[in-house]
Design an enzyme around this catalytic site. Sequence first.
Site, PDB file in Angstrom:
ATOM      1  N   GLU A  57       0.047  -5.171   1.114  1.00 36.91           N
ATOM      2  CA  GLU A  57       0.092  -5.222   2.576  1.00 36.91           C
ATOM      3  C   GLU A  57       0.298  -6.656   3.019  1.00 36.91           C
ATOM      4  OE1 GLU A  57      -2.535  -4.007   6.556  1.00 36.91           O
ATOM      5  OE2 GLU A  57      -3.259  -3.479   4.546  1.00 36.91           O
ATOM      6  N   GLY A  58       1.154  -6.839   4.017  1.00 30.43           N
ATOM      7  CA  GLY A  58       1.404  -8.144   4.595  1.00 30.43           C
ATOM      8  C   GLY A  58       1.274  -8.081   6.102  1.00 30.43           C
ATOM      9  N   GLY A  59       1.659  -9.159   6.759  1.00 33.22           N
ATOM     10  CA  GLY A  59       1.542  -9.206   8.203  1.00 33.22           C
ATOM     11  C   GLY A  59       2.458  -8.222   8.901  1.00 33.22           C
ATOM     12  N   MET A  60       3.615  -7.921   8.280  1.00 34.27           N
ATOM     13  CA  MET A  60       4.602  -7.059   8.921  1.00 34.27           C
ATOM     14  C   MET A  60       4.524  -5.609   8.481  1.00 34.27           C
ATOM     15  SD  MET A  60       7.992  -9.472   8.915  1.00 34.27           S
ATOM     16  CE  MET A  60       8.992  -8.042   9.344  1.00 34.27           C
ATOM     17  N   GLY A  61       4.040  -5.356   7.283  1.00 27.64           N
ATOM     18  CA  GLY A  61       4.072  -3.975   6.821  1.00 27.64           C
ATOM     19  C   GLY A  61       3.214  -3.729   5.599  1.00 27.64           C
ATOM     20  N   LYS A  62       3.370  -2.526   5.070  1.00 28.51           N
ATOM     21  CA  LYS A  62       2.626  -2.097   3.892  1.00 28.51           C
ATOM     22  C   LYS A  62       3.623  -1.576   2.854  1.00 28.51           C
ATOM     23  CE  LYS A  62      -1.254  -0.672   6.821  1.00 28.51           C
ATOM     24  NZ  LYS A  62      -2.145   0.437   7.224  1.00 28.51           N
ATOM     25  N   VAL A  63       3.228  -1.699   1.597  1.00 25.64           N
ATOM     26  CA  VAL A  63       4.072  -1.220   0.504  1.00 25.64           C
ATOM     27  C   VAL A  63       3.286  -0.163  -0.276  1.00 25.64           C
ATOM     28  CG1 VAL A  63       5.388  -1.827  -1.563  1.00 25.64           C
ATOM     29  CG2 VAL A  63       5.245  -3.445   0.352  1.00 25.64           C
ATOM     30  N   LYS A  78       8.456   0.567   1.466  1.00 25.38           N
ATOM     31  CA  LYS A  78       8.006  -0.492   2.362  1.00 25.38           C
ATOM     32  C   LYS A  78       8.065   0.031   3.792  1.00 25.38           C
ATOM     33  CE  LYS A  78       8.870  -5.429   3.271  1.00 25.38           C
ATOM     34  NZ  LYS A  78       9.730  -6.596   2.893  1.00 25.38           N
ATOM     35  N   ASP A 172      12.605 -18.389   1.372  1.00 24.49           N
ATOM     36  CA  ASP A 172      11.179 -18.093   1.240  1.00 24.49           C
ATOM     37  C   ASP A 172      10.791 -18.037  -0.243  1.00 24.49           C
ATOM     38  OD1 ASP A 172       8.638 -17.669   2.239  1.00 24.49           O
ATOM     39  OD2 ASP A 172       8.885 -15.491   2.436  1.00 24.49           O
TER      40      ASP A 172
END
Length: 325
Positions: A57-63, A78, A172
């Site tokens: 999980e990140g700031g924009m979404g989940k995997v 994703k 990145d």
Amino acid sequence: MSREPPLLRSARKVTMPAIPRSLQSDETRQLDQLTELAPGVELRQSKVFDIVERVGEGGMGKVFRAFDPVMDRYVALKVLKLDIPETERRRFRREAVIAANFSHPNLPRVLDRGTDRQRGLEWMTMEYLRGCDLGAIIDRRRKIAFPLLVDIFCQTLDALEYIHTRKIAHCDIKPDNIFVTRDSYDRRIVIVKLIDFGVCRSIAPPYDLQLQLVGDPRYMAPEQTVLNGPIDETVDLYALGLTFYEALLGEHPYPGADDLDAPELLRLQVEQMPAPPSTRVPNLPGRLAEALDDVVATACAKDPGDRYPDARTMKAALAGLREAI
């Protein structure tokens, strides 16, 4: 050993002709007509995935690890979070399209993209990779044998060379985006995948207009600290130099980087070179210490013109480190 006469070999390839339309039944002709797809016809379908587990999980979404029952395989699914602004949603869609057109062993395959209309969720699927990213290996304080470490970064540079020739900068590069897996058939073979093209930029006209600084300030090249400043492929080589140093040392080249705020990190990227590896990595042979210092100094030069000109040149320099062991 005797050989078959050519006539017999070719006879095996003969196939029966299709039944002439005049002899087909009306039902057969109607069914055949349904598969006669003219240019411009839309063929609609819906995808179903069985969710197995959340893997990130990140700031924009989940995997998620999900199962595709139609293709009988696991995929990485994703999913964007619902509160993500439209600018980020456009970036997500762009990432899927760009990555889906890549074909390289060190880049993950993007399989599909779509929207779950019922939940309003935008998603993309990629090949499911077993393993972990380099950041997790560093966090666990796991020692990587030096020859293997060089190989990991040489494979990453192969991926960078591929995207750079297509006039794309990743923008990145960091340990979390270098994924280490193994060959499906021979587990002794380590394979690297460069992941996450969410903030990649074109390095050929027309240039992408940025509304804000994007990237991880712990690894951003000096020219990335300026909004819409000119960049080229060497921003990735700069970040990879810092990442290589971090993997070698076991911590970020700038001491305490994880606790510094973004403005201070950006200032360091512009004004201060990290200490040479030979001063921080213990027990380096003299010849290797000198070679490592040179690789890091060149890759992480503040002036883009002083860096390696391309990924292939930096790969040759890294590969040469094996000879200095």
